[in-house]
Design a protein around this motif. Structure first.
Motif, short mmCIF file in Angstrom:
data_model
loop_
_atom_site.label_atom_id
_atom_site.label_comp_id
_atom_site.label_asym_id
_atom_site.label_seq_id
_atom_site.Cartn_x
_atom_site.Cartn_y
_atom_site.Cartn_z
N ALA A 106 3.93 -54.91 -59.82
CA ALA A 106 4.63 -54.63 -61.08
C ALA A 106 4.42 -53.18 -61.50
CB ALA A 106 4.14 -55.57 -62.17
N GLU A 107 4.09 -52.30 -60.56
CA GLU A 107 3.73 -50.92 -60.89
C GLU A 107 4.96 -50.02 -60.98
OE1 GLU A 107 3.17 -52.41 -57.96
OE2 GLU A 107 1.07 -52.36 -57.36
N HIS A 108 5.93 -50.43 -61.78
CA HIS A 108 7.21 -49.72 -61.82
C HIS A 108 7.08 -48.34 -62.46
CE1 HIS A 108 9.41 -53.27 -60.46
NE2 HIS A 108 8.68 -53.98 -61.30
N ARG A 109 6.36 -48.24 -63.56
CA ARG A 109 6.23 -46.94 -64.22
C ARG A 109 5.36 -46.00 -63.39
NH1 ARG A 109 5.86 -50.85 -67.96
NH2 ARG A 109 3.58 -50.75 -68.11
N THR A 134 1.57 -47.28 -51.97
CA THR A 134 1.11 -48.57 -51.46
C THR A 134 0.71 -49.48 -52.62
OG1 THR A 134 -1.20 -47.84 -51.23
CG2 THR A 134 0.27 -47.41 -49.39
N PRO A 135 1.60 -50.36 -53.06
CA PRO A 135 1.29 -51.22 -54.20
C PRO A 135 0.36 -52.36 -53.82
CG PRO A 135 3.42 -51.80 -53.28
CD PRO A 135 2.95 -50.59 -52.52
N ALA A 136 -0.19 -52.99 -54.85
CA ALA A 136 -0.83 -54.30 -54.71
C ALA A 136 -1.98 -54.34 -53.71
CB ALA A 136 0.22 -55.35 -54.34
N LEU A 147 -1.26 -43.55 -51.33
CA LEU A 147 -1.42 -43.58 -52.78
C LEU A 147 -1.50 -45.03 -53.24
CD1 LEU A 147 0.08 -40.85 -52.02
CD2 LEU A 147 1.00 -40.91 -54.34
N GLU A 148 -2.61 -45.40 -53.85
CA GLU A 148 -2.73 -46.70 -54.51
C GLU A 148 -2.59 -46.50 -56.01
OE1 GLU A 148 -6.44 -48.50 -53.45
OE2 GLU A 148 -5.99 -48.58 -51.31
N TYR A 149 -2.02 -47.48 -56.72
CA TYR A 149 -1.82 -47.30 -58.16
C TYR A 149 -1.77 -48.61 -58.93
CZ TYR A 149 2.67 -47.25 -55.67
OH TYR A 149 3.68 -47.51 -54.77
N ASP A 150 -2.14 -49.73 -58.30
CA ASP A 150 -2.19 -50.99 -59.04
C ASP A 150 -3.52 -51.11 -59.78
OD1 ASP A 150 -3.34 -51.25 -56.40
OD2 ASP A 150 -3.53 -53.40 -56.78
N VAL A 188 11.43 -50.31 -48.90
CA VAL A 188 10.61 -51.27 -48.16
C VAL A 188 11.05 -52.67 -48.59
CG1 VAL A 188 8.29 -52.06 -47.64
CG2 VAL A 188 8.70 -49.64 -48.10
N PRO A 189 11.52 -53.50 -47.68
CA PRO A 189 12.06 -54.81 -48.06
C PRO A 189 11.06 -55.64 -48.86
CG PRO A 189 12.58 -54.32 -45.77
CD PRO A 189 11.63 -53.25 -46.23
N GLY A 190 11.50 -56.12 -50.01
CA GLY A 190 10.68 -57.01 -50.82
C GLY A 190 9.59 -56.33 -51.62
N LEU A 191 9.51 -55.00 -51.55
CA LEU A 191 8.45 -54.27 -52.26
C LEU A 191 9.09 -53.19 -53.14
CD1 LEU A 191 5.78 -53.77 -49.43
CD2 LEU A 191 5.82 -55.52 -51.21
N PRO A 192 9.59 -53.56 -54.30
CA PRO A 192 10.31 -52.59 -55.13
C PRO A 192 9.44 -51.47 -55.67
CG PRO A 192 10.01 -54.65 -56.31
CD PRO A 192 9.60 -54.91 -54.89
N THR A 193 8.12 -51.64 -55.71
CA THR A 193 7.25 -50.58 -56.22
C THR A 193 6.58 -49.79 -55.10
OG1 THR A 193 5.42 -52.16 -56.48
CG2 THR A 193 6.83 -51.76 -58.40
N ALA A 194 6.98 -50.02 -53.87
CA ALA A 194 6.52 -49.20 -52.75
C ALA A 194 7.48 -48.04 -52.56
CB ALA A 194 6.44 -50.03 -51.47
N PHE A 195 6.99 -46.97 -51.93
CA PHE A 195 7.89 -45.86 -51.64
C PHE A 195 7.32 -45.02 -50.50
CE2 PHE A 195 5.00 -44.20 -54.92
CZ PHE A 195 4.57 -43.00 -54.36
N THR A 196 8.20 -44.25 -49.89
CA THR A 196 7.80 -43.19 -48.96
C THR A 196 8.42 -41.89 -49.43
OG1 THR A 196 9.68 -43.59 -47.48
CG2 THR A 196 7.63 -44.77 -47.00
N ALA A 197 7.71 -40.80 -49.20
CA ALA A 197 8.21 -39.47 -49.57
C ALA A 197 7.89 -38.54 -48.41
CB ALA A 197 7.56 -38.99 -50.85
N ARG A 198 8.92 -37.97 -47.82
CA ARG A 198 8.78 -37.24 -46.57
C ARG A 198 9.18 -35.77 -46.76
NH1 ARG A 198 8.69 -39.40 -41.40
NH2 ARG A 198 9.10 -41.43 -42.38
N ALA A 199 8.36 -34.88 -46.19
CA ALA A 199 8.67 -33.46 -46.16
C ALA A 199 8.44 -32.96 -44.75
CB ALA A 199 7.81 -32.68 -47.15
#
Length: 377
Positions: free
Chosen positions: A20-23, A109-111, A65-68, A43-54
């Protein structure tokens, strides 16, 4: 540094629990987008996960990054600092790369607290073609690696037959008695288990009324072991014990995994040594963990089975304290925590740049891991 401390403080003030880590995800991805990262939340089924590539191509270094937060305790495990350090290291490594070959990948990386976000991301292929995964964890020790065990939970259900305990007691088959017997059998196994292996269970359903022989009883059992292989052995013992109890009591039994499996953590000694050398310049000297001490489990274990990874502990309070406490949550906003964030961010960034630039280090890390990097598609 003001930016990173601001991010950490904002996360600490607005804790969100697993999945639930939307913010939190919005805050972190916003900073990464502003720095020119290609951000995706796919990421399928993980709306609060993300990748950021440079960047592009190999080698690829991932900053995790953990944030839960913890229910009722907020950021009493320091994930706000993990997120800020991973963010800062990704930004710094990208700036230092200055167009050179390779990719900096920030992975949200949520949860971690029970949901297994990294394990699910690994299954979805997020870490394919990654050459190293880097993160740190705040704690009460300065340890170069994390002694993290393998862990999973099982749901065990016994099925019997309901009856009136006085009117027709011989017709009943007591499912609760069978479940209690399983607890007794497992208690007898305790002294025969290897170091770091244990089983802890609770009863989640024990019947509906005292004047009915329970036709169904259920327990959840948490299993931990020093290695993933030892966890497999422990799960086999649980199944064998449950089957034996069912046969002895005339019940039937189901044994099902109830959570995502966390594998044990495999430390990359070459990368951990490089991180420790960078961190020592800030006056923080890391040591090996105390022998025989295990500090729970984490889904970083699932990542470390795929590629070289580090997960050092860096203290933000004294060794007489503990995470998952209100005191640790308070320490997460201390001046000591702010100093640790600055030092760790720099050490992570330097290690990430080393992974990208130093072929010898990458080769040593993969050799120590005992596998070869996944070829680029």
């Amino acid at each position: 540094m003001d930016l990173l401390w601001g991010v950490a403080s904002a996360l600490h003030a607005d804790p969100e629990c697993a999945f639930a880590e939307h913010r939190a995800a919005a805050l972190l991805t916003g900073e990464l987008r502003r720095a020119g990262f290609d951000v995706r939340q796919d990421v399928p089924g993980l709306p609060t996960a993300f990748t950021a590539r440079a960047g592009e191509g190999r080698p690829t270094v991932a900053l995790l990054l953990e944030y839960d937060a913890l229910p009722g305790l907020g950021h009493a495990c320091g994930h706000h600092l993990i997120a800020a350090a991973g963010l800062g290291a990704a930004l710094a490594a990208h700036a230092a790369r200055d167009g050179a070959p390779g990719t900096v990948l920030a992975v949200g990386t949520p949860a971690e607290e029970g949901g297994g976000g990294k394990a699910l991301e690994a299954e979805a292929g997020v870490f394919d073609e990654v050459d190293a995964a880097l993160m740190f964890h705040p704690g009460v020790h300065d340890w170069v690696r994390a002694p993290l065990t393998a862990q999973e939970q099982y749901r065990v259900g016994f099925h019997g037959r309901a009856a009136h305990p006085t009117g027709n007691p011989t017709e009943g088959i007591d499912a609760l008695a069978a479940l209690i017997e399983l607890f007794n059998v497992l208690a007898g196994l305790t002294h025969r288990l290897p170091e770091a292996s244990h089983v802890q269970g609770i009863i989640t359903h024990g019947g509906t009324a005292t004047n009915i022989v329970p036709e169904y009883a259920e327990g959840v059992f948490g299993l931990r072991a020093a290695t993933t292989g030892a966890l497999d052995d422990l799960a086999d013992r649980l199944r064998t014990a449950a089957t034996g109890v069912a046969q002895a009591t005339g019940t039937t039994v189901t044994v099902e995994r109830a959570t995502v499996r966390y594998e044990h953590f495999r430390d990359s000694e070459p990368l951990s040594a490089r991180f420790a050398a960078h961190l020592s310049r800030a006056g923080i000297d890391l040591t090996p963990p105390a022998p025989g001490v295990y500090l729970g489990s984490s889904d970083i274990g699932n990542v470390s089975g795929l590629m070289p990874a580090i997960h050092p502990f860096v203290a933000i309070m004294g060794a007489d304290g503990s995470d998952h406490t209100p005191e640790f949550a308070e320490a997460g906003l201390s001046q000591r925590a702010r100093g640790v964030l600055a030092s760790v961010t720099e050490a992570l960034a330097c290690t990430a740049v080393d992974v990208l630039a130093d072929d010898t280090l990458r080769t040593a890390a993969w050799r120590a891991h005992g596998s070869a990097p996944v070829p680029a598609h």
